[in-house]
Motif scaffolding. Structure first.
Motif, PDB file in Angstrom:
ATOM      1  N   ARG A 132       0.845  -1.194   0.000  1.00 50.52           N
ATOM      2  CA  ARG A 132       0.000   0.000   0.000  1.00 50.52           C
ATOM      3  C   ARG A 132       0.880   1.244   0.000  1.00 50.52           C
ATOM      4  O   ARG A 132       1.800   1.375   0.792  1.00 50.52           O
ATOM      5  CB  ARG A 132      -0.905   0.034   1.224  1.00 50.52           C
ATOM      6  N   ASP A 151      -3.066   0.298  -3.797  1.00 50.46           N
ATOM      7  CA  ASP A 151      -2.830  -1.045  -3.270  1.00 50.46           C
ATOM      8  C   ASP A 151      -2.514  -1.956  -4.442  1.00 50.46           C
ATOM      9  O   ASP A 151      -3.193  -1.894  -5.477  1.00 50.46           O
ATOM     10  CB  ASP A 151      -4.079  -1.597  -2.578  1.00 50.46           C
ATOM     11  N   ARG A 182      -5.406  -1.711  -7.209  1.00 49.00           N
ATOM     12  CA  ARG A 182      -6.548  -0.804  -7.083  1.00 49.00           C
ATOM     13  C   ARG A 182      -6.020   0.551  -6.631  1.00 49.00           C
ATOM     14  O   ARG A 182      -4.983   0.655  -5.978  1.00 49.00           O
ATOM     15  CB  ARG A 182      -7.593  -1.329  -6.108  1.00 49.00           C
ATOM     16  N   GLY A 209      -7.621   4.327  -5.033  1.00 49.06           N
ATOM     17  CA  GLY A 209      -8.704   5.174  -4.564  1.00 49.06           C
ATOM     18  C   GLY A 209      -8.225   6.609  -4.558  1.00 49.06           C
ATOM     19  O   GLY A 209      -7.179   6.920  -3.987  1.00 49.06           O
ATOM     20  N   TYR A 222      -9.367  10.121  -3.291  1.00 50.38           N
ATOM     21  CA  TYR A 222     -10.322  10.793  -2.402  1.00 50.38           C
ATOM     22  C   TYR A 222     -10.051  12.298  -2.532  1.00 50.38           C
ATOM     23  O   TYR A 222      -9.174  12.841  -1.868  1.00 50.38           O
ATOM     24  CB  TYR A 222     -10.123  10.302  -0.960  1.00 50.38           C
ATOM     25  N   ASP A 275     -14.879  11.123  -5.140  1.00 45.11           N
ATOM     26  CA  ASP A 275     -14.049   9.960  -4.877  1.00 45.11           C
ATOM     27  C   ASP A 275     -14.055   9.101  -6.129  1.00 45.11           C
ATOM     28  O   ASP A 275     -15.115   8.822  -6.701  1.00 45.11           O
ATOM     29  CB  ASP A 275     -14.570   9.146  -3.690  1.00 45.11           C
ATOM     30  N   PRO A 280      -7.217  -5.049   2.995  1.00 46.16           N
ATOM     31  CA  PRO A 280      -8.025  -4.287   3.942  1.00 46.16           C
ATOM     32  C   PRO A 280      -8.631  -3.044   3.306  1.00 46.16           C
ATOM     33  O   PRO A 280      -8.187  -2.573   2.255  1.00 46.16           O
ATOM     34  CB  PRO A 280      -7.039  -3.916   5.050  1.00 46.16           C
ATOM     35  N   ASP A 281      -9.649  -2.508   3.971  1.00 40.01           N
ATOM     36  CA  ASP A 281     -10.261  -1.247   3.565  1.00 40.01           C
ATOM     37  C   ASP A 281      -9.171  -0.184   3.446  1.00 40.01           C
ATOM     38  O   ASP A 281      -8.178  -0.207   4.186  1.00 40.01           O
ATOM     39  CB  ASP A 281     -11.300  -0.838   4.624  1.00 40.01           C
ATOM     40  N   GLN A 282      -9.352   0.744   2.545  1.00 39.26           N
ATOM     41  CA  GLN A 282      -8.321   1.767   2.345  1.00 39.26           C
ATOM     42  C   GLN A 282      -8.234   2.762   3.495  1.00 39.26           C
ATOM     43  O   GLN A 282      -7.266   3.500   3.599  1.00 39.26           O
ATOM     44  CB  GLN A 282      -8.523   2.478   1.004  1.00 39.26           C
ATOM     45  N   GLY A 283      -9.234   2.788   4.356  1.00 34.05           N
ATOM     46  CA  GLY A 283      -9.125   3.577   5.580  1.00 34.05           C
ATOM     47  C   GLY A 283      -9.312   5.076   5.434  1.00 34.05           C
ATOM     48  O   GLY A 283      -8.974   5.826   6.335  1.00 34.05           O
ATOM     49  N   SER A 294     -15.209   8.936   3.851  1.00 38.75           N
ATOM     50  CA  SER A 294     -15.824   9.868   2.915  1.00 38.75           C
ATOM     51  C   SER A 294     -15.805  11.261   3.528  1.00 38.75           C
ATOM     52  O   SER A 294     -15.865  11.413   4.745  1.00 38.75           O
ATOM     53  CB  SER A 294     -17.275   9.465   2.636  1.00 38.75           C
TER      54      SER A 294
END
Length: 155
Positions: free
Chosen positions: A43, A67, A115, A117, A119, A129, A144-147, A150
């Motif tokens: 990550r 990630d 992947r 993200g 934001y 996003d 895991p979730d990107q943390g 929103s």
């Protein structure tokens, strides 16, 4: 000393390297995966990413999270930092910038999975996003979730 250059050695690591003028001229450096054959995730978080609005030329700010599950190579982090920094003078819509970064990394590095993200902080009162990935993560990969929550304003 050998007359042949080691092409697997990082090109930028430990060297004074100026920021590329544009994403197109930025060179991403890849090195052999030290754990080739292992399924794991890497990550990168860039909480202070900037680019320019293609209409107004004003700065846009984002928190990027990239990630990936490496294949035969990994991206060298200094070259990634320089590549991301090259967007400071680049005009592009949030969607184009986010997806373009992900696609370039996927095309050049050929990871098992990737992947991204994006934001983006609000402009005109609307946060955007943007998410892109190469496909479903490989079975057994812990992703895991990107943390990144929103955007909720100050409230």
């Amino acid at each position: 000393m050998s007359d042949t250059e080691d092409t697997s050695a990082p090109k930028f690591l430990g060297k004074d390297t100026p920021l590329p003028q544009s994403p197109e001229t930025a060179v991403l450096d890849y090195v052999p995966n030290p754990r080739a054959g292992s399924l794991y995730m890497v990550r990168f978080a860039a909480p202070e990413f900037t680019s320019l609005c293609p209409v107004t030329g004003q700065p846009d700010f984002a928190h990027l999270v990239i990630d990936y599950a490496p294949g035969e190579t990994i991206v060298e982090s200094k070259s990634l930092k320089l590549f991301l920094g090259s967007f400071r003078n680049h005009c592009g819509f949030h969607e184009d910038v986010t997806v373009g970064i992900g696609q370039r990394l996927a095309d050049e590095m050929n990871p098992q999975w990737l992947r991204i993200g994006g934001y983006w902080y609000p402009r005109g009162g609307i946060p955007i996003d943007v998410f892109w990935q190469t496909g479903a993560p490989p079975e057994g990969l812990w992703a895991p979730d990107q943390g990144v929550a929103s955007y909720r304003g100050r409230g």
